[in-house]
Motif scaffolding. Structure first.
Motif, mmCIF file in Angstrom:
data_model
loop_
_atom_site.group_PDB
_atom_site.id
_atom_site.type_symbol
_atom_site.label_atom_id
_atom_site.label_comp_id
_atom_site.label_asym_id
_atom_site.label_seq_id
_atom_site.Cartn_x
_atom_site.Cartn_y
_atom_site.Cartn_z
ATOM 1 N N ASN A 1 -12.126 13.054 3.618
ATOM 2 C CA ASN A 1 -11.462 13.707 2.491
ATOM 3 C C ASN A 1 -9.975 13.467 2.554
ATOM 4 O OD1 ASN A 1 -13.745 14.787 1.421
ATOM 5 N ND2 ASN A 1 -13.643 16.617 2.707
ATOM 6 N N TYR A 2 -9.442 12.977 1.461
ATOM 7 C CA TYR A 2 -8.025 12.669 1.443
ATOM 8 C C TYR A 2 -7.224 13.848 0.913
ATOM 9 C CZ TYR A 2 -3.656 10.281 0.644
ATOM 10 O OH TYR A 2 -2.342 9.919 0.663
ATOM 11 N N LYS A 3 -6.416 14.383 1.778
ATOM 12 C CA LYS A 3 -5.568 15.500 1.386
ATOM 13 C C LYS A 3 -4.139 15.081 1.651
ATOM 14 C CE LYS A 3 -6.830 20.339 2.145
ATOM 15 N NZ LYS A 3 -6.843 21.116 3.407
ATOM 16 N N VAL A 4 -3.370 14.973 0.612
ATOM 17 C CA VAL A 4 -1.994 14.499 0.766
ATOM 18 C C VAL A 4 -1.182 15.516 1.561
ATOM 19 C CG1 VAL A 4 0.123 13.913 -0.489
ATOM 20 C CG2 VAL A 4 -2.097 13.206 -1.379
ATOM 21 N N THR A 5 -0.408 15.005 2.505
ATOM 22 C CA THR A 5 0.482 15.881 3.260
ATOM 23 C C THR A 5 1.699 16.191 2.398
ATOM 24 O OG1 THR A 5 -0.182 14.697 5.254
ATOM 25 C CG2 THR A 5 1.766 16.099 5.426
ATOM 26 N N ILE A 6 1.988 17.455 2.277
ATOM 27 C CA ILE A 6 3.178 17.831 1.498
ATOM 28 C C ILE A 6 4.226 18.381 2.447
ATOM 29 C CG2 ILE A 6 4.072 19.341 -0.323
ATOM 30 C CD1 ILE A 6 1.286 19.101 -1.612
ATOM 31 N N GLY A 7 5.415 17.832 2.361
ATOM 32 C CA GLY A 7 6.473 18.259 3.265
ATOM 33 C C GLY A 7 6.214 17.734 4.651
ATOM 34 N N VAL A 8 6.095 18.632 5.607
ATOM 35 C CA VAL A 8 5.864 18.192 6.974
ATOM 36 C C VAL A 8 4.905 19.155 7.681
ATOM 37 C CG1 VAL A 8 7.981 19.388 7.714
ATOM 38 C CG2 VAL A 8 7.022 17.617 9.173
ATOM 39 N N HIS A 9 3.980 18.578 8.462
ATOM 40 C CA HIS A 9 3.097 19.392 9.298
ATOM 41 C C HIS A 9 3.463 19.124 10.746
ATOM 42 C CE1 HIS A 9 -0.473 19.976 6.306
ATOM 43 N NE2 HIS A 9 0.681 20.384 5.830
ATOM 44 N N ILE A 10 3.526 20.174 11.514
ATOM 45 C CA ILE A 10 3.903 20.005 12.910
ATOM 46 C C ILE A 10 2.768 20.498 13.808
ATOM 47 C CG2 ILE A 10 5.613 20.618 14.672
ATOM 48 C CD1 ILE A 10 7.632 20.964 12.378
ATOM 49 N N THR A 11 2.328 19.629 14.721
ATOM 50 C CA THR A 11 1.248 19.982 15.645
ATOM 51 C C THR A 11 1.726 19.696 17.055
ATOM 52 O OG1 THR A 11 -0.006 18.566 14.129
ATOM 53 C CG2 THR A 11 -1.267 19.875 15.668
#
Ligand code: GDP
Ligand code: MG
Length: 165
Positions: free
Chosen positions: A32-42
């Motif tokens: 499933n393609y879910k566009v990253t919005i902004g920034v995700h930090i892991t």
């Protein structure tokens, strides 16, 4: 000693940045393609040796086809860069060497790994030809889908950073 290192993952839209991080951190994959919005930090802790542990703070930046437009604030304090392209989609590597120059100018003197992702979508000969014809030198050829070389890539970066102060 636990060192904290900021890694930014860059590359055009849809090349698999989020998928590579997900594969590395949780060993899963989704179509499933879910566009990253902004920034995700892991965060993922990597043990290099009993007295050398690295906390990798992975910054998954919103895809942009204009590498030059990446916000400077996102890049501050970066210790390592992963630049991803999609081996099955020429528009993501046609200007690779120019993209890399821009990245190095924005984030100078920082370890950078160049990663061709989605190798599950092309055959080995086609892959070789593509790299040669486009004068691309890659550090890792990965598949976030199958997991191929994903750990190797992040382990390599971790050990480069472990040797830094
Ligand atoms: P991002 O925009 O760079 O974060 O890309 P994503 O991680 O969201 O991936 C974009 C699309 O490509 C998604 O549909 C993923 O499932 C797919 N994808 C990512 N990595 C791979 C891979 O190694 N192989 C295949 N076949 N598909 C992938
Ligand atoms: Mg993403």
């Amino acid at each position: 000693m636990l060192k904290s290192k900021k890694i930014v993952v860059l590359g055009h839209f849809g090349v698999g940045k989020t998928s590579l991080i997900r594969r590395f951190v949780t060993d899963t994959f989704s179509d499933n393609y879910k566009v990253t919005i902004g920034v995700h930090i892991t965060k993922k802790v990597v043990v290099i040796s009993p007295d050398n542990t690295i906390s990798m703070i992975l910054w998954d930046l919103e895809g942009t086809d204009d590498i030059a437009s990446i916000r400077k604030a996102y890049l501050l304090g970066t210790h390592g860069v992963v630049f991803v392209f999609d081996i099955a989609r020429p528009s993501t590597f046609q200007h690779l060497n120019d993209d890399l120059k821009i990245v190095s100018a924005k984030i100078p003197n920082t370890p950078l790994l160049v990663v061709g992702n989605k190798i599950d979508l092309v055959d080995a000969n086609e892959l070789k030809t593509t790299l040669v014809e486009n004068s691309i030198s890659v550090d890792f050829l990965t598949s976030a889908k199958t997991g191929d070389a994903v750990n190797d890539l992040f382990a390599n970066l971790a050990s480069q950073l472990a040797n830094d102060a």
